[in-house]
Design a protein around this motif. Structure first.
Motif, PDB file in Angstrom:
ATOM      1  N   ASP A 184       0.811  -1.223   0.000  1.00  0.00           N
ATOM      2  CA  ASP A 184       0.000   0.000   0.000  1.00  0.00           C
ATOM      3  C   ASP A 184       0.843   1.270   0.000  1.00  0.00           C
ATOM      4  N   GLY A 243      -4.727  -4.272  -3.636  1.00  0.00           N
ATOM      5  CA  GLY A 243      -5.713  -3.209  -3.882  1.00  0.00           C
ATOM      6  C   GLY A 243      -4.918  -2.009  -4.343  1.00  0.00           C
ATOM      7  N   HIS A 244      -5.006  -1.690  -5.624  1.00  0.00           N
ATOM      8  CA  HIS A 244      -4.175  -0.639  -6.217  1.00  0.00           C
ATOM      9  C   HIS A 244      -5.048   0.521  -6.666  1.00  0.00           C
ATOM     10  N   SER A 286      -7.488  -0.869   0.801  1.00  0.00           N
ATOM     11  CA  SER A 286      -8.267  -0.767  -0.441  1.00  0.00           C
ATOM     12  C   SER A 286      -8.939  -2.098  -0.776  1.00  0.00           C
ATOM     13  N   ARG A 340      -5.335   0.586   8.622  1.00  0.00           N
ATOM     14  CA  ARG A 340      -3.913   0.246   8.507  1.00  0.00           C
ATOM     15  C   ARG A 340      -3.189   0.731   9.760  1.00  0.00           C
TER      16      ARG A 340
HETATM   17 MG    MG Z   1      -2.903  -1.534  -1.799  1.00  0.00          MG
END
Ligand code: MG
Ligand code: GDP
Ligand code: IMO
Length: 425
Positions: free
Chosen positions: A13, A40-41, A300, A306
């Motif tokens: 991330d 998760g981009h 994401s 986080r």
């Molecule tokens: Mg990510």
């Protein structure tokens, strides 16, 4: 022409997709080389947000080819859903995406076993996985019992393979976890629906990529996760089950090493981590909450908060070493604008002794040695000229560059494509 690599230098991330998006402009082909839908981009273009899990982030440029490499594990149902949602946004994924015939299929039992293992593990054994089945699928790959995308060209032998593996998995589901057995036909239908739609785009991607490189095409290798989550160089066992680092990029794409030019490590100006595992510079309580809020630090993929902490030079130097990183992209520097002073961990102490490297064991006992940098206390979001950054912010970046020991190629001052400073290397 070269292949450039974007690799996470922390625990995932880091803002890899933002950097990939900016770099894709001068690239012909974007390749995902490992991981699966655990990634998760996020890319933001003119305020519109796109989140990718399996499809390379470069798909939003309409003249780029995207490749899902052999090192990726593909959940066929998830893949079709992601394609459908991108199609709805107007992206013609099918005409611009190739899938490796050697990528492994991630099937429902992989996800169920991942979730069941996590659910039944004791507190100290939990990894905090995304429950996307990643570790179980890669374990099957190494056990040589996995099913590869290209296997589906031969239905009869693939049915035989599925039958054998399903027998084992059903036993595990029922006996170890007390779960319902899965039906052969349901899984076969799921696999075949994917194959039927995509059979014309399944190729030997290693051959394709190397031929394109010889023809002068420019390739960008898109890492998922990051160095701290690498199965060999991360904080084992609190890692993912692939190698996000440079070695994994070559293995997972089949691109010859001699084509590799820039290895750009992506790092936030601070650090985050999702899931379990040691994190020396983690901020707990309200300090961590403050950074989480300022940075919008929620996963994401899973939406989990986080964990947040200060920049860690030893982790970055480890990433420089194991990846052969020759450039750094620093993201989310705007998030630190509110701080009077910004601590940076410039070294580690373990059991009263100074350590000069990121240790393979004992990271949970490491004590960071901090140096404080003066903050800049002004909004820098969207600034795209280094000279326009406040002096203290310039000094912070220059100091990190010196401590980490590689040139800074890019500075991201906000989530949008335009919020970017490119520095010549
Ligand atoms: Mg990510
Ligand atoms: P990846 O997995 O490494 O691609 O990163 P993620 O997309 O999971 O998480 C990075 C988050 O930070 C996303 O929400 C991005 O839109 C956002 N982001 C990226 N760069 C910047 C930046 O420079 N500033 C701010 N404020 N947000 C950023
Ligand atoms: P991107 O590509 C951050 C973490 C999980 C868990 C560990 C193992 O968006 O940077 P897994 O499901 O892979 O078996 O989980 O790895 N993890 C990530 N953390 N970013 C990711 O991807 C991650 N993918 C997996 O939280 O700690």
């Amino acid at each position: 022409m070269p292949a450039n690599l974007v690799v996470g230098a922390q625990w995932g991330d880091e803002g890899k997709a933002k950097v990939i998006d900016v770099m894709s402009k001068d690239t012909d082909i974007i390749v995902r080389y490992q991981g699966g839908a655990n990634a998760g981009h996020t890319v933001v273009v003119k305020g519109k947000k796109y989140i990718f899990h399996l499809i390379p982030s470069g798909i939003i440029y309409d003249n780029k080819i995207c490749v899902i490499g052999n090192g990726v594990v593909i959940d066929p149902t998830y893949f079709l859903e992601e394609v459908a949602s991108l199609d709805k946004e107007g992206f013609d994924v099918a005409s611009r995406t190739y899938i490796s015939d050697s990528a492994h299929l991630l099937l429902p039992f992989h996800k169920m076993i991942d979730a069941a293992r996590e659910g039944s593990a004791s507190k100290s054994q939990k990894i905090g996985t995304t429950k996307r089945g990643i570790g179980i699928c890669y374990a099957d790959k190494m056990m040589r019992t996995g099913i590869r995308v290209g296997d589906l060209h031969s239905q009869a032998s693939t049915k035989e393979k599925l039958n054998a593996i399903l027998n084992e998995k059903n036993h595990e589901l029922k006996v170890l976890y007390g779960l319902e057995e899965l039906k052969f036909q349901d899984i076969w239908d799921e696999m075949y629906t994917f194959y039927d739609k995509w059979k014309h785009r399944i190729i030997n991607t290693s051959y394709y990529l190397n031929e394109e490189l010889k023809e002068g095409k420019r390739i960008l290798l898109e890492g998922a996760q990051g160095t701290g989550l690498d199965a060999d160089f991360g904080t084992y066992p609190f890692v993912t089950s692939s190698n996000p680092t440079t070695g994994g990029a070559l293995i997972g794409s089949g691109v010859g090493y001699h084509f590799l030019e820039k290895v750009i490590g992506i790092s936030k100006a601070y650090i985050t981590r999702v899931g379990e595992g040691p994190f020396p510079t983690e901020l707990l309580d309200e300090e961590g909450e403050r950074l989480r809020k300022l940075g919008g630090e929620y996963g994401s993929t899973t939406g989990r908060p986080r964990r947040c902490g200060w920049f860690d030079v030893e982790l970055l130097k480890h990433a420089v070493r194991v990846n052969g990183m020759n450039a750094l992209a620093l993201t989310k520097i705007d998030v630190l604008s509110d701080y009077d002073t910004i601590p940076v961990a410039v070294g580690y102490e373990l059991d009263g002794k100074r350590l000069d490297y990121f240790p393979s064991q004992g990271l949970e006992r490491v004590k960071p040695i901090y140096k404080e940098f003066p903050g800049w206390k002004s909004d820098i979001c969207g600034i795209n000229d280094f000279k326009k950054l406040p002096k203290n912010c310039q000094d912070y970046i220059t100091a990190l560059r010196g401590l980490v020991g590689v040139p800074v190629h890019m500075i991201s001052t906000g989530p949008d494509r335009d919020h970017t400073i490119i520095l010549s290397m």
